[in-house]
Design a protein around this motif. Structure first.
Motif, PDB file in Angstrom:
ATOM      1  N   ALA A   4       1.438   2.333  19.911  1.00  5.06           N
ATOM      2  CA  ALA A   4       1.559   1.448  18.887  1.00  5.06           C
ATOM      3  C   ALA A   4       3.037   1.583  18.184  1.00  5.06           C
ATOM      4  N   ALA A   5       3.399   0.786  17.285  1.00  2.00           N
ATOM      5  CA  ALA A   5       4.778   0.849  16.674  1.00  2.00           C
ATOM      6  C   ALA A   5       4.512   0.525  15.206  1.00  2.00           C
ATOM      7  N   VAL A   6       5.301   1.247  14.250  1.00  2.08           N
ATOM      8  CA  VAL A   6       5.511   1.051  12.947  1.00  2.08           C
ATOM      9  C   VAL A   6       6.755   0.626  12.572  1.00  2.08           C
ATOM     10  N   VAL A   7       7.127  -0.490  11.991  1.00  4.70           N
ATOM     11  CA  VAL A   7       8.631  -0.894  11.531  1.00  4.70           C
ATOM     12  C   VAL A   7       8.607  -0.708  10.209  1.00  4.70           C
ATOM     13  N   LEU A   8       9.504   0.001   9.847  1.00  4.08           N
ATOM     14  CA  LEU A   8       9.870   0.420   8.269  1.00  4.08           C
ATOM     15  C   LEU A   8      10.663  -0.740   7.813  1.00  4.08           C
ATOM     16  N   THR A  78      11.323   7.230   3.232  1.00  6.09           N
ATOM     17  CA  THR A  78      10.648   6.786   4.666  1.00  6.09           C
ATOM     18  C   THR A  78       9.457   7.434   4.907  1.00  6.09           C
ATOM     19  N   ALA A  79       9.093   8.652   4.639  1.00  2.78           N
ATOM     20  CA  ALA A  79       7.981   9.133   4.948  1.00  2.78           C
ATOM     21  C   ALA A  79       6.801   8.606   4.219  1.00  2.78           C
ATOM     22  N   HIS A  80       6.925   8.161   3.040  1.00  4.81           N
ATOM     23  CA  HIS A  80       5.870   7.448   2.209  1.00  4.81           C
ATOM     24  C   HIS A  80       5.551   6.171   2.593  1.00  4.81           C
ATOM     25  N   ALA A  81       6.819   5.429   3.405  1.00 14.45           N
ATOM     26  CA  ALA A  81       6.634   4.177   3.957  1.00 14.45           C
ATOM     27  C   ALA A  81       5.671   4.309   5.214  1.00 14.45           C
ATOM     28  N   LEU A  82       5.998   5.340   5.964  1.00 16.48           N
ATOM     29  CA  LEU A  82       5.232   5.306   7.111  1.00 16.48           C
ATOM     30  C   LEU A  82       3.651   5.595   7.023  1.00 16.48           C
ATOM     31  N   LEU A  83       3.593   6.332   5.733  1.00 19.73           N
ATOM     32  CA  LEU A  83       2.107   6.927   5.508  1.00 19.73           C
ATOM     33  C   LEU A  83       1.426   5.491   5.037  1.00 19.73           C
TER      34      LEU A  83
END
Ligand code: UD1
Ligand code: CA
Length: 458
Positions: A4-8, A78-83
């Protein structure tokens, strides 16, 4: 294993100095995030979540329906974003690629190399790094005495000796899903920027004994993040070159790549030649054996085979085969031009159909018109399509001949095979095969001019 992918993409992009969110700024005709999503898709990723925040509605709208959306209300790091992507991925157990929305030059190949290393080494986290001559602004990769990645230190938190390190964090990672989100929750914001840094997860993993790997990117141009307009222009130049190289590999001649600007979305057939100073944009499709340019701009145009476009602008129109256009023609939206048509110099055509074998060779305005086949429109002819209130249609049927400098006052129809005398202002329909003349008769008065011209007195 599934990927899967997550784009910030929640950040505002303050340094762009723009009302448009950074990831929507265009590179070669597409928002930069679309390039990132394309690379992710080409890398074989099935499920992608984009984390949006600043102007989330406009970003979401631009993304379409293929991706999941997670909203990060406050940009806390960025950690909060991924969460924020946790909920969307709660049933997912494979590997997760994390990519920033502002790296439009990344390729599927590089993402695949990262994932392959991650899978082969059975790593918990693999970070894509790069060796940069000038690492300013990036997080630095700190390795231990055995050369293994120990942690990532942000520029603003780095000690003087750490700032000398030239290996940087590209902001692209691959993680095992297992404990990723739980680990993110343990990251603190005690740092120079008071943000939750995703980069801190590396040190956490190392301390917990989880395997962490690094892949050094071979082509550093790919990882360039866009933070300001200068970098946007640099990315445009790199991507443009890639687009042109691909077209040339497909058999298109581009005489001067330095002055040719073609969007990634454009398709061009082989043996077509693009002359300098041409701009080809949007969903334009050009056939084979065409000659485009010099100095032409085509936006959302469909062009057949063996067409010549010289010094002209064509917008949102459809052109058949063996057509010649220009020099200095302006073809406006919703025009449909048949095969073997000639549209000559200083001709403007708007929202009109021009049938096969017809000619509009010089100095005309044809608007809201239906022109049949084998029609000749004489020089200087215009359609008077607007009466100050509404637009009206002019119809010229097959084989009609419109004399030079005619005004066709719409709504009006010229029947098949009819002839219009030069200089006519046609306000009434002309029957098929008829002659329409609408101008005052010429009168010659003998010696009139001589009598007016008095010889000059000294
Ligand atoms: C980040 C990395 C840095 C790396 C660099 C690569 C961290 C802490 N640092 O720094 O090590 O060298 O990328 O370009 O991760 N974003 C959000 N929500 C937030 C914050 C950021 O979605 O709360 C998004 C931004 O929209 C952007 C991306 O995350 O697309 C990176 O954020 P940015 O602020 O540009 O991070 P950098 O300082 O460049
Ligand atoms: Ca950045």
């Amino acid at each position: 294993m599934e990927l899967a992918a997550v784009v910030l993409a929640a950040g505002k992009g303050t340094r762009m100095k723009s009302k448009t969110p950074k990831v929507l700024h265009q590179v070669c005709g597409l928002p930069m995030i679309s390039h990132v999503l394309q690379a992710i898709k080409d890398a074989g990723v099935k499920k992608t979540v984009v984390v949006v925040g600043y102007q989330s509605e406009s970003v979401t709208q631009a993304l379409g329906t293929e991706v999941g959306i997670a909203v990060q209300k406050e940009q806390l790091g960025t950690a909060h974003a991924l969460l924020q992507a946790e909920k969307q991925l709660k049933d997912f157990s494979g590997n997760i690629l994390v990519v920033c929305g502002d790296t439009p030059l990344i390729t599927a190949q590089t993402l695949n190399e990262l994932v392959n290393l991650h899978v082969n080494k059975e790593a918990s986290a693999t970070v894509l790094t790069a060796q940069l001559e000038d690492p300013t602004g990036y997080g630095r990769v700190i390795r231990d005495e055995n050369g293994r990645v120990a942690k990532i230190v942000e520029q603003k938190d780095a000690a003087a000796d750490e700032l000398l390190i030239k290996e940087i964090n590209t902001g692209i990672y691959c993680f095992k899903t297992d404990f990723l989100f739980d680990s993110l929750k343990n990251i603190s914001s005690e740092n120079a920027q008071g943000e939750y840094y995703l980069t801190d997860i590396i040190q956490h993993y190392v301390q917990e004994g989880r395997p962490v790997c690094a892949q050094v990117v071979s082509n550093v141009a790919e990882i360039q993040g866009i933070n300001d307009r200068r970098q946007l222009a640099e990315a445009e130049a790199i991507l443009r070159k890639r687009v042109l190289d691909k077209l040339m590999a497909g058999g298109v001649t581009i005489i001067d790549p330095a002055t040719t600007f073609i969007d990634k979305t454009v398709e061009i057939g082989f043996d077509t030649i693009i002359y300098p100073f041409s701009i080809i944009e949007g969903k334009t499709v050009i056939g084979t054996d065409c000659v485009i340019g010099p100095q032409s701009r085509l936006v959302d145009v469909q062009i057949g085979n063996d067409v010549k476009v010289l010094n002209s602008v064509i917008l949102n129109s459809k052109i058949g085969d063996k057509v010649t256009i220009g020099p200095y023609a302006y073809i406006r939206p919703e025009t449909v031009i048949g095969n073997e048509v000639k549209v000559g110099d200083f001709v403007e055509i708007k929202k009109s159909n021009i049938g096969n074998y017809s000619k509009v060779p010089h100095l005309s305005y044809i608007g809201d018109s239906i022109i049949g086949e084998r029609v000749n429109i004489g020089a200087g002819t215009i359609t008077c399509n607007y009466d100050g209130v509404a637009k009206h249609i002019s119809i010229v049927e097959d084989g009609a001949f419109i004399g030079s400098n005619t005004n066709l006052v719409a709504p009006v129809k010229v029947g098949a095979g009819a002839i219009i005398g030069a200089g006519s202002t046609i306000t009434k329909n002309v029957e098929p095969g008829a002659l329409g003349v609408a101008r005052s008769r010429q009168k010659n008065i003998e010696d009139w001019a001589f009598s007016k011209r008095q010889p000059k007195k000294d």
